[in-house]
Design a protein around this motif. Structure first.
Motif, PDB file in Angstrom:
ATOM      1  N   ILE A 176      -9.766  -5.852  21.507  1.00  0.00           N
ATOM      2  CA  ILE A 176      -8.957  -4.672  21.810  1.00  0.00           C
ATOM      3  C   ILE A 176      -9.777  -3.778  22.733  1.00  0.00           C
ATOM      4  CG2 ILE A 176      -7.837  -2.617  20.842  1.00  0.00           C
ATOM      5  CD1 ILE A 176      -7.470  -4.139  18.241  1.00  0.00           C
ATOM      6  N   GLY A 177      -9.148  -3.218  23.776  1.00  0.00           N
ATOM      7  CA  GLY A 177      -9.838  -2.291  24.648  1.00  0.00           C
ATOM      8  C   GLY A 177     -10.473  -2.962  25.857  1.00  0.00           C
ATOM      9  N   GLU A 178     -11.192  -2.151  26.652  1.00  0.00           N
ATOM     10  CA  GLU A 178     -11.812  -2.619  27.877  1.00  0.00           C
ATOM     11  C   GLU A 178     -13.286  -2.240  27.903  1.00  0.00           C
ATOM     12  OE1 GLU A 178      -9.719  -0.882  31.089  1.00  0.00           O
ATOM     13  OE2 GLU A 178      -7.758  -1.690  30.502  1.00  0.00           O
ATOM     14  N   VAL A 179     -14.088  -3.026  28.614  1.00  0.00           N
ATOM     15  CA  VAL A 179     -15.517  -2.749  28.760  1.00  0.00           C
ATOM     16  C   VAL A 179     -15.702  -1.390  29.434  1.00  0.00           C
ATOM     17  CG1 VAL A 179     -17.653  -3.452  29.892  1.00  0.00           C
ATOM     18  CG2 VAL A 179     -16.163  -5.175  28.828  1.00  0.00           C
ATOM     19  N   GLY A 180     -16.571  -0.569  28.855  1.00  0.00           N
ATOM     20  CA  GLY A 180     -16.905   0.725  29.413  1.00  0.00           C
ATOM     21  C   GLY A 180     -15.962   1.840  29.044  1.00  0.00           C
ATOM     22  N   ARG A 181     -14.923   1.555  28.279  1.00  0.00           N
ATOM     23  CA  ARG A 181     -13.937   2.580  27.936  1.00  0.00           C
ATOM     24  C   ARG A 181     -13.885   2.776  26.419  1.00  0.00           C
ATOM     25  NH1 ARG A 181      -7.529   2.383  29.715  1.00  0.00           N
ATOM     26  NH2 ARG A 181      -6.871   4.311  28.635  1.00  0.00           N
ATOM     27  N   ILE A 182     -13.941   4.049  25.981  1.00  0.00           N
ATOM     28  CA  ILE A 182     -13.844   4.346  24.544  1.00  0.00           C
ATOM     29  C   ILE A 182     -12.432   4.037  24.051  1.00  0.00           C
ATOM     30  CG2 ILE A 182     -13.916   6.169  22.813  1.00  0.00           C
ATOM     31  CD1 ILE A 182     -16.123   7.495  24.387  1.00  0.00           C
ATOM     32  N   GLU A 183     -12.353   3.303  22.962  1.00  0.00           N
ATOM     33  CA  GLU A 183     -11.067   2.889  22.388  1.00  0.00           C
ATOM     34  C   GLU A 183     -10.911   3.471  20.989  1.00  0.00           C
ATOM     35  OE1 GLU A 183      -7.406   1.146  22.717  1.00  0.00           O
ATOM     36  OE2 GLU A 183      -8.995   1.038  24.231  1.00  0.00           O
ATOM     37  N   THR A 184      -9.715   3.908  20.673  1.00  0.00           N
ATOM     38  CA  THR A 184      -9.386   4.383  19.326  1.00  0.00           C
ATOM     39  C   THR A 184      -8.328   3.456  18.735  1.00  0.00           C
ATOM     40  OG1 THR A 184      -9.839   6.675  19.916  1.00  0.00           O
ATOM     41  CG2 THR A 184      -8.532   6.290  17.937  1.00  0.00           C
ATOM     42  N   VAL A 185      -8.612   2.932  17.507  1.00  0.00           N
ATOM     43  CA  VAL A 185      -7.726   1.943  16.884  1.00  0.00           C
ATOM     44  C   VAL A 185      -7.391   2.390  15.468  1.00  0.00           C
ATOM     45  CG1 VAL A 185      -7.445  -0.473  16.213  1.00  0.00           C
ATOM     46  CG2 VAL A 185      -8.822   0.113  18.222  1.00  0.00           C
ATOM     47  N   GLU A 186      -6.113   2.279  15.097  1.00  0.00           N
ATOM     48  CA  GLU A 186      -5.722   2.522  13.702  1.00  0.00           C
ATOM     49  C   GLU A 186      -6.217   1.351  12.857  1.00  0.00           C
ATOM     50  OE1 GLU A 186      -1.529   2.447  12.706  1.00  0.00           O
ATOM     51  OE2 GLU A 186      -1.820   4.159  11.357  1.00  0.00           O
ATOM     52  N   GLU A 187      -7.107   1.662  11.926  1.00  0.00           N
ATOM     53  CA  GLU A 187      -7.728   0.605  11.118  1.00  0.00           C
ATOM     54  C   GLU A 187      -7.513   0.853   9.630  1.00  0.00           C
ATOM     55  OE1 GLU A 187     -11.442  -0.783  13.952  1.00  0.00           O
ATOM     56  OE2 GLU A 187     -11.855   0.545  12.247  1.00  0.00           O
ATOM     57  N   GLU A 188      -7.703  -0.216   8.871  1.00  0.00           N
ATOM     58  CA  GLU A 188      -7.725  -0.121   7.412  1.00  0.00           C
ATOM     59  C   GLU A 188      -9.143  -0.387   6.921  1.00  0.00           C
ATOM     60  OE1 GLU A 188      -4.952  -2.054   4.892  1.00  0.00           O
ATOM     61  OE2 GLU A 188      -3.251  -1.754   6.253  1.00  0.00           O
ATOM     62  N   ARG A 189      -9.544   0.394   5.952  1.00  0.00           N
ATOM     63  CA  ARG A 189     -10.798   0.146   5.240  1.00  0.00           C
ATOM     64  C   ARG A 189     -10.434  -0.708   4.019  1.00  0.00           C
ATOM     65  NH1 ARG A 189     -15.618   3.681   3.713  1.00  0.00           N
ATOM     66  NH2 ARG A 189     -16.241   2.939   1.635  1.00  0.00           N
ATOM     67  N   VAL A 190     -10.900  -1.925   3.977  1.00  0.00           N
ATOM     68  CA  VAL A 190     -10.575  -2.867   2.901  1.00  0.00           C
ATOM     69  C   VAL A 190     -11.820  -3.073   2.043  1.00  0.00           C
ATOM     70  CG1 VAL A 190      -9.817  -5.204   2.323  1.00  0.00           C
ATOM     71  CG2 VAL A 190      -8.855  -4.019   4.320  1.00  0.00           C
ATOM     72  N   GLU A 191     -11.662  -2.896   0.723  1.00  0.00           N
ATOM     73  CA  GLU A 191     -12.773  -3.053  -0.208  1.00  0.00           C
ATOM     74  C   GLU A 191     -12.423  -4.107  -1.252  1.00  0.00           C
ATOM     75  OE1 GLU A 191     -14.847   0.803  -1.299  1.00  0.00           O
ATOM     76  OE2 GLU A 191     -12.916   1.570  -0.595  1.00  0.00           O
ATOM     77  N   VAL A 192     -13.351  -5.007  -1.516  1.00  0.00           N
ATOM     78  CA  VAL A 192     -13.175  -6.046  -2.531  1.00  0.00           C
ATOM     79  C   VAL A 192     -14.486  -6.243  -3.284  1.00  0.00           C
ATOM     80  CG1 VAL A 192     -11.348  -7.314  -1.322  1.00  0.00           C
ATOM     81  CG2 VAL A 192     -13.739  -7.860  -0.854  1.00  0.00           C
ATOM     82  N   VAL A 193     -14.385  -6.727  -4.522  1.00  0.00           N
ATOM     83  CA  VAL A 193     -15.579  -7.126  -5.259  1.00  0.00           C
ATOM     84  C   VAL A 193     -15.680  -8.642  -5.225  1.00  0.00           C
ATOM     85  CG1 VAL A 193     -15.599  -5.114  -6.779  1.00  0.00           C
ATOM     86  CG2 VAL A 193     -14.322  -7.157  -7.458  1.00  0.00           C
ATOM     87  N   LEU A 194     -16.875  -9.151  -5.413  1.00  0.00           N
ATOM     88  CA  LEU A 194     -17.091 -10.588  -5.362  1.00  0.00           C
ATOM     89  C   LEU A 194     -18.341 -10.951  -6.148  1.00  0.00           C
ATOM     90  CD1 LEU A 194     -19.146 -11.531  -2.329  1.00  0.00           C
ATOM     91  CD2 LEU A 194     -17.945  -9.343  -2.233  1.00  0.00           C
ATOM     92  N   PRO A 195     -18.388 -12.150  -6.743  1.00  0.00           N
ATOM     93  CA  PRO A 195     -19.625 -12.608  -7.369  1.00  0.00           C
ATOM     94  C   PRO A 195     -20.726 -12.717  -6.316  1.00  0.00           C
ATOM     95  CG  PRO A 195     -17.777 -14.003  -7.987  1.00  0.00           C
ATOM     96  CD  PRO A 195     -17.302 -13.132  -6.872  1.00  0.00           C
ATOM     97  N   ARG A 196     -21.904 -12.241  -6.642  1.00  0.00           N
ATOM     98  CA  ARG A 196     -22.994 -12.249  -5.666  1.00  0.00           C
ATOM     99  C   ARG A 196     -23.315 -13.657  -5.168  1.00  0.00           C
ATOM    100  NH1 ARG A 196     -27.181  -8.598  -7.939  1.00  0.00           N
ATOM    101  NH2 ARG A 196     -25.437  -7.191  -7.546  1.00  0.00           N
ATOM    102  N   ARG A 197     -23.102 -14.639  -6.006  1.00  0.00           N
ATOM    103  CA  ARG A 197     -23.403 -16.010  -5.601  1.00  0.00           C
ATOM    104  C   ARG A 197     -22.475 -16.486  -4.487  1.00  0.00           C
ATOM    105  NH1 ARG A 197     -19.430 -19.088  -8.000  1.00  0.00           N
ATOM    106  NH2 ARG A 197     -18.343 -18.081  -9.727  1.00  0.00           N
ATOM    107  N   LEU A 198     -21.332 -15.790  -4.281  1.00  0.00           N
ATOM    108  CA  LEU A 198     -20.385 -16.169  -3.238  1.00  0.00           C
ATOM    109  C   LEU A 198     -20.540 -15.316  -1.978  1.00  0.00           C
ATOM    110  CD1 LEU A 198     -17.090 -16.707  -5.293  1.00  0.00           C
ATOM    111  CD2 LEU A 198     -18.820 -18.393  -4.659  1.00  0.00           C
TER     112      LEU A 198
END
Length: 372
Positions: free
Chosen positions: A187-209
């Motif tokens: 998304i976006g172009e080289v040299g240009r500041i881009e603003t994107v609507e994003e989601e912050r996704v959080e999950v738990v997981l076993p450390r071994r994985l």
């Protein structure tokens, strides 16, 4: 009518095969996973008489505690006891499922069922299972790609909490970045500041994985350089599962408690053996369904007044008593583990309702027939 696979999945959800000891042999031994199941028989041992009982009743599945093939075999022809047992089940169209050490430690497992049968309250694992080391992963992703990323994380093993999967938390925000020379931005172009609507996704997981989950994240994320972090979570404390159980009974004496044990368990030729002063006060009780002399050192370090288990050997028991340890109550191996059968039978019936009929085997498979 549920399928055999449906029933196996339920039992494995309660008693995960992954929790079995490395030397054990648990899980589905025989049977078509797609076959329908309307009758399930429960037993401790997969002996020929039990297999014949299952066949005569028309059972579609026999669930046992002890494995039929704990040691490797080279054939299953009906010329050996094991071969005759399996052949009887196969001819009757009855599957065979084993839940052994994976059922010993679990909630509503063998030791816990025995504890309830003996009237214990405030029941806890005698030797708690180690808790699973857990991480929390946070990643920022364009909103349009968030669902696809969540699926990829779940398939890699993240987002599993107890009996739930695909568990995650998301919040909306804006991501900002400026691609530099050499970048290939999604998304976006080289040299240009881009603003994107994003989601912050959080999950738990076993450390071994951790390695495979992060790899899945990088493969599924649309960005060339995704932003994410992994945090190691604190130890959640004592697990509800573990080896053996310890709890409390109403104040009594050793002799009275031993009589309670004898009444609570199925009768066997060996009966109930007791080491200790008959008048010794008993309030705290430790126990282990099945052979339990490997826990003697752990029991000595508790406040138990008595330890109930099976197959206690002469020297370990004698040395335990020489150190002024708790009293000992030795019961038949089969009788101790039998207490689990009504529990798991009722649990399956409650889960599946009137679609499945369950029954506990009436055959005593204790190897000792009489005493003189």
């Amino acid at each position: 009518m549920p399928s055999l696979e449906d029933v196996v999945d339920l039992v494995h959800g309660w008693y995960p095969p992954g929790t079995a000891d490395s030397w054990d042999a648990v899980g589905l031994v025989s049977g078509d996973p797609e076959a329908g199941v309307s009758k399930v028989l429960f037993a401790v041992d997969p002996t020929l008489p039990v297999a014949e009982e299952a066949a005569d009743w028309g059972a579609d599945l026999l669930v046992v505690h002890h494995p039929l093939f704990l040691k490797p075999v080279h054939g299953i022809a009906p010329v050996t006891p094991k071969g005759r047992t399996l052949t009887t089940l196969l001819r009757a169209g009855c599957g065979l499922l084993t839940a052994h050490t994976n059922a010993d430690q679990a909630v509503s497992g063998v030791s816990e069922a025995m504890a309830h049968a003996l009237g214990l309250t405030g029941i806890e694992p005698l030797l708690p299972a180690p808790t699973v080391a857990t991480d929390k992963l946070t990643v920022f992703v364009p909103r349009a790609d968030a669902d696809q990323l969540r699926v990829a994380l779940a398939e890699a093993g993240a987002g599993r909490i107890g009996d739930y999967e695909h568990a995650s938390f998301s919040s909306l925000g804006e991501g900002r970045f400026r691609p530099l020379d050499g970048a290939s931005p999604a998304i976006g172009e080289v040299g240009r500041i881009e603003t994107v609507e994003e989601e912050r996704v959080e999950v738990v997981l076993p450390r071994r994985l951790r390695t495979q989950v992060v790899a899945a994240l990088l493969a599924a994320h649309p960005y060339e350089e995704p932003a994410y972090d992994v945090i190691e979570l604190a130890d959640p404390g004592q697990a509800p599962t573990g080896t053996g159980r310890i709890g409390t009974v109403e104040p009594t004496t050793l002799a009275e408690f031993a009589s309670t044990v004898a009444r609570a368990l199925p009768q066997t030729a060996a009966g109930v053996r007791v080491a200790g002063d008959p008048d010794r006060p008993v309030r705290r009780v430790a126990l282990c369904g099945g052979a339990g002399d490997f826990l003697l050192d752990a029991v000595r370090g508790t406040d138990a007044d008595v330890y109930v288990t099976s197959d206690l050997r002469h020297h370990p028991a004698a040395e335990f008593r020489e150190h002024d340890g708790p009293a000992l109550v030795d019961v038949a191996h089969w009788a101790a583990e039998w207490t689990w059968l009504p529990v798991v039978s009722a649990r399956l019936a409650d889960e599946l309702g009137d679609t499945v009929e369950t029954r506990v085997s009436t055959i005593n498979t204790d190897p000792w027939q009489f005493r003189i």
